[in-house]
Design an enzyme around this catalytic site. Structure first.
Site, mmCIF file in Angstrom:
data_model
loop_
_atom_site.group_PDB
_atom_site.id
_atom_site.type_symbol
_atom_site.label_atom_id
_atom_site.label_comp_id
_atom_site.label_asym_id
_atom_site.label_seq_id
_atom_site.Cartn_x
_atom_site.Cartn_y
_atom_site.Cartn_z
ATOM 1 N N LYS A 265 0.849 -1.203 0.000
ATOM 2 C CA LYS A 265 0.000 0.000 0.000
ATOM 3 C C LYS A 265 0.882 1.249 0.000
ATOM 4 O O LYS A 265 1.685 1.457 0.900
ATOM 5 C CB LYS A 265 -0.908 -0.008 1.232
ATOM 6 C CG LYS A 265 -1.722 1.289 1.438
ATOM 7 C CD LYS A 265 -2.709 1.181 2.604
ATOM 8 C CE LYS A 265 -3.383 2.513 2.912
ATOM 9 N NZ LYS A 265 -4.296 2.455 4.072
ATOM 10 N N LYS A 277 -10.740 12.208 8.558
ATOM 11 C CA LYS A 277 -10.270 11.783 9.883
ATOM 12 C C LYS A 277 -10.381 12.950 10.868
ATOM 13 O O LYS A 277 -10.287 14.111 10.466
ATOM 14 C CB LYS A 277 -8.793 11.358 9.785
ATOM 15 C CG LYS A 277 -8.569 10.058 9.022
ATOM 16 C CD LYS A 277 -7.099 9.688 9.007
ATOM 17 C CE LYS A 277 -6.864 8.408 8.224
ATOM 18 N NZ LYS A 277 -7.492 7.218 8.797
ATOM 19 N N ASP A 288 1.297 6.195 5.718
ATOM 20 C CA ASP A 288 0.332 5.259 5.127
ATOM 21 C C ASP A 288 0.875 4.573 3.867
ATOM 22 O O ASP A 288 0.150 3.847 3.189
ATOM 23 C CB ASP A 288 -0.985 5.990 4.831
ATOM 24 C CG ASP A 288 -2.185 5.062 4.961
ATOM 25 O OD1 ASP A 288 -2.046 3.987 5.586
ATOM 26 O OD2 ASP A 288 -3.263 5.406 4.424
ATOM 27 N N ASP A 347 -12.410 6.700 3.703
ATOM 28 C CA ASP A 347 -11.206 6.446 4.504
ATOM 29 C C ASP A 347 -10.772 4.975 4.415
ATOM 30 O O ASP A 347 -9.691 4.609 4.860
ATOM 31 C CB ASP A 347 -11.461 6.841 5.969
ATOM 32 C CG ASP A 347 -10.177 7.052 6.746
ATOM 33 O OD1 ASP A 347 -9.106 7.083 6.109
ATOM 34 O OD2 ASP A 347 -10.252 7.184 7.981
ATOM 35 N N GLU A 349 -9.617 3.507 1.955
ATOM 36 C CA GLU A 349 -9.067 3.682 0.601
ATOM 37 C C GLU A 349 -7.976 2.675 0.275
ATOM 38 O O GLU A 349 -7.744 2.368 -0.901
ATOM 39 C CB GLU A 349 -8.517 5.112 0.446
ATOM 40 C CG GLU A 349 -7.097 5.340 0.952
ATOM 41 C CD GLU A 349 -6.903 5.095 2.440
ATOM 42 O OE1 GLU A 349 -7.894 5.168 3.196
ATOM 43 O OE2 GLU A 349 -5.760 4.807 2.862
ATOM 44 N N ARG A 351 -7.726 -0.536 0.716
ATOM 45 C CA ARG A 351 -8.192 -1.768 0.065
ATOM 46 C C ARG A 351 -8.576 -1.513 -1.392
ATOM 47 O O ARG A 351 -8.487 -2.418 -2.223
ATOM 48 C CB ARG A 351 -9.368 -2.363 0.872
ATOM 49 C CG ARG A 351 -10.618 -1.550 0.886
ATOM 50 C CD ARG A 351 -11.544 -1.939 2.022
ATOM 51 N NE ARG A 351 -11.091 -1.416 3.315
ATOM 52 C CZ ARG A 351 -11.731 -1.613 4.466
ATOM 53 N NH1 ARG A 351 -12.836 -2.322 4.499
ATOM 54 N NH2 ARG A 351 -11.257 -1.099 5.593
HETATM 55 N N1 BES Z 1 -4.561 4.351 6.871
HETATM 56 C C1 BES Z 1 -5.650 3.978 7.675
HETATM 57 C C2 BES Z 1 -5.294 2.941 8.743
HETATM 58 C C3 BES Z 1 -4.320 3.359 9.798
HETATM 59 C C4 BES Z 1 -4.775 3.743 11.033
HETATM 60 C C5 BES Z 1 -2.973 3.288 9.577
HETATM 61 C C6 BES Z 1 -3.881 4.095 12.023
HETATM 62 C C7 BES Z 1 -2.066 3.652 10.557
HETATM 63 C C8 BES Z 1 -2.528 4.036 11.792
HETATM 64 C C9 BES Z 1 -6.766 3.376 6.817
HETATM 65 O O1 BES Z 1 -6.834 3.829 5.511
HETATM 66 C C10 BES Z 1 -8.067 3.748 7.468
HETATM 67 O O2 BES Z 1 -8.336 4.889 7.580
HETATM 68 N N2 BES Z 1 -8.808 2.743 7.912
HETATM 69 C C11 BES Z 1 -10.034 2.938 8.565
HETATM 70 C C12 BES Z 1 -10.995 1.928 8.028
HETATM 71 C C13 BES Z 1 -12.428 2.209 8.357
HETATM 72 C C14 BES Z 1 -12.887 3.428 7.635
HETATM 73 C C15 BES Z 1 -13.266 1.024 7.965
HETATM 74 C C16 BES Z 1 -9.859 2.751 10.060
HETATM 75 O O3 BES Z 1 -9.034 1.936 10.452
HETATM 76 O O4 BES Z 1 -10.517 3.434 10.816
HETATM 77 ZN ZN ZN Z 2 -5.000 4.533 4.706
HETATM 78 ZN ZN ZN Z 3 -7.977 5.621 5.308
#
Ligand code: BES
Ligand code: ZN
Ligand code: ZN
Length: 500
Positions: A265, A277, A288, A347, A349, A351
């Site tokens: 990723k 966020k 990320d 968010d 994104e 996947r």
């Molecule tokens: N990049 C984030 C995940 C992340 C969180 C990486 C903390 C490093 C530290 C990912 O893209 C994300 O935002 N995931 C969401 C998914 C949700 C919207 C289903 C999450 O984990 O809240």
């Molecule tokens: Zn992310």
């Molecule tokens: Zn995200």
């Protein structure tokens, strides 16, 4: 950097001497006895009194006060000899080299034999030494005006051992390559997003591939449009930075068969998009692209060590931003595979980017897939900051990745994919899939979503959201990016054809 010598003559060693010390060493033999004699038997007394500790993790710096040619000795406590293993060797050397760096020393003379046991042989000790030295002394060149003024740096490590010199040099070189590849991953992850765009990452990949004579391909936006990569392109829609699909091919076999696809990723910044966020969540989102860092770090190790394997690195790269043209919840996008996706959360994104990257890796002949991604906050809640979450559709492939992770000391733990989970990912009134089935167990949904694109190809997913960065310094590095999974991936590739 490394010199191997056979016989250590105590009075020829200048500067700094390093000796490993196991607990309950009652009778000092060989070199330790010589040091003890030079110290008027004070060494054994200091150990007995506990002023020099043999406890694992304790490093004691002892000035020689003119009794020896060397100015000082670092005694590295190694704990109980029968419990000592490779992992302990690596962390003990890490502690040692942190102390060496803090003391601003430029040369050390390591008595390697004092680290060797029945379980850890000379070559393993040499590998542990060079890898730990490289990792533990890593520093990110930051942007402060003062901090990067040149400092004295460790430049000479003389390793004394009676084993074969060529074999020792080779082991030192392997550890060094693993350390350097990991450090490169760390630097990519630590670099601010305004200094590492998708274009910058592509340029980095081109440089890496060129250095090691690997083929590469960088897809631009138009080429992605032609290939129908609607999932990755959706993430990029809100950005002024063009997206890149980065591909590096390492061919270590005659034929392009049995291809191992490593997919990372590469979201250079994740604002969350319209599902934005909270402000605390934005800080740190330059990391990320940790999966991309791990894959590029692994490719560097592979380039150095040249295993007889075929490896395809695929990195989908963009930032996830907001603007009038950004994608939105409720949008439906069509991925390269043809599967349509209902966007429920912009968010989620990672996947989406990975979906097209996995399809593209298969398109380039990948027969096995391992994806690495800072994918979910959920995995951090489930497994914390020291364990990477894994998922898989194939037992054998998972075992190989697990074994590699053990070899390099990066812990992983598998989470399940059940039919119920798949149902949730496939549930949508308007599309084949949805990108965010809910917050309950969302690390698993994210992995299962990527599995929909791996389809029948053996696949392992590694969620490094918790492990890609460390809030505190540790034996093998400073706070900040860890470079996690660069070593696991490289070791997995190297051992791919080994029988268990
Ligand atoms: N990049 C984030 C995940 C992340 C969180 C990486 C903390 C490093 C530290 C990912 O893209 C994300 O935002 N995931 C969401 C998914 C949700 C919207 C289903 C999450 O984990 O809240
Ligand atoms: Zn992310
Ligand atoms: Zn995200």
């Amino acid at each position: 950097m490394f010199t191997v010598k056979n016989d250590l003559l105590l009075n020829e060693v200048k500067e700094t001497l390093v000796i490993g010390l196991f607990e309950k060493t009652t009778s000092f033999e060989g070199l330790l006895m010589e040091v003890d004699v030079a110290f008027g038997n004070m060494l054994s007394q200091l150990v007995k009194d506990g002023d020099i500790s043999a406890k694992r993790g304790v490093v004691s710096k002892v000035p020689t006060l003119g009794k020896l040619e060397a100015n000082r000795i670092f005694f590295v406590g190694l704990g109980k000899e029968d419990e000592f293993n490779f992992e302990h060797a690596r962390s003990s050397f890490g502690k040692l080299f942190k102390n060496v760096k803090a003391a601003k020393l430029t040369e050390v003379n390591v008595l390697l034999d004092s680290f060797v046991t029945e379980k850890v042989n000379d070559l393993e000790a040499a590998h542990a030494l060079s890898e730990a030295m490289t990792l533990a002394t890593y520093k990110f060149e930051d942007y402060k005006q003062k901090s990067n003024e040149p400092e004295k740096e460790l430049s000479t490590v003389i390793v004394y051992s009676n084993s074969d010199q060529n074999e020792l040099q080779a082991s030192l070189a392997v550890g060094y390559a693993y350390g350097r590849g990991t450090n490169s991953a760390r630097t990519l992850v630590n670099t601010p997003a305004n200094m590492l765009t998708a274009t910058d990452m592509a340029n980095y990949a081109i440089e890496l591939a060129t250095k090691y004579n690997m083929e590469y391909e960088i897809l631009d936006k138009e080429e992605m449009e032609n290939l129908g990569m609607g999932a990755l392109l959706a993430v990029n829609k809100g950005s002024v930075e063009p997206p890149k699909m980065i591909v590096i091919k390492y061919q270590g076999k005659e034929e392009w068969t049995d291809v191992i696809g490593l997919v990372g990723k590469g979201i250079t910044y994740d604002s969350g998009g319209y599902s934005i966020k909270p402000k605390e969540g934005l800080v740190g989102m330059k990391t990320d692209m940790g999966g991309a860092g791990a894959v590029l770090g692994a490719m560097e190790i592979i380039g150095e060590l040249k295993p007889e394997q075929n490896v395809l690195a695929v990195i989908p790269s963009t930032d996830n931003m907001i603007s009038g043209s950004a994608f939105k919840p409720d949008d439906v996008v069509t991925s390269m595979s043809g599967k349509t996706i209902e966007i429920l959360n912009t968010d989620a994104e990672g996947r989406l980017a990975l979906a097209d990257a996995v399809t593209y890796a298969k398109h380039h002949g990948a027969n096995y897939l391992v994806d690495v991604a800072t994918l979910t906050g959920g995995v951090v809640i489930a497994l914390g900051h020291h364990i990477t979450g894994a998922m898989a559709n194939n037992e054998e492939l998972f075992e190989k990745v697990l074994l590699a992770s053990h070899e390099v000391g990066e812990m992983i733990w598998r989470l399940p994919i059940t039919d119920k989970i798949k149902e949730r990912v496939r549930k949508s009134p308007v599309a084949d899939l949805n990108n965010s089935p809910g917050r309950d167990g969302h690390a698993i949904f994210a992995g299962a979503f990527i599995g929909e694109f791996a389809e029948e190809t053996p696949w392992v997913h590694l969620d490094i959201a918790g492990t890609a960065t460390s809030a505190a310094e540790h034996d093998l590095g400073p706070a900040g990016a860890t470079g996690v999974m660069a070593r696991t991936l490289a070791s997995f590739v190297e051992a791919f054809n080994d029988e268990e």
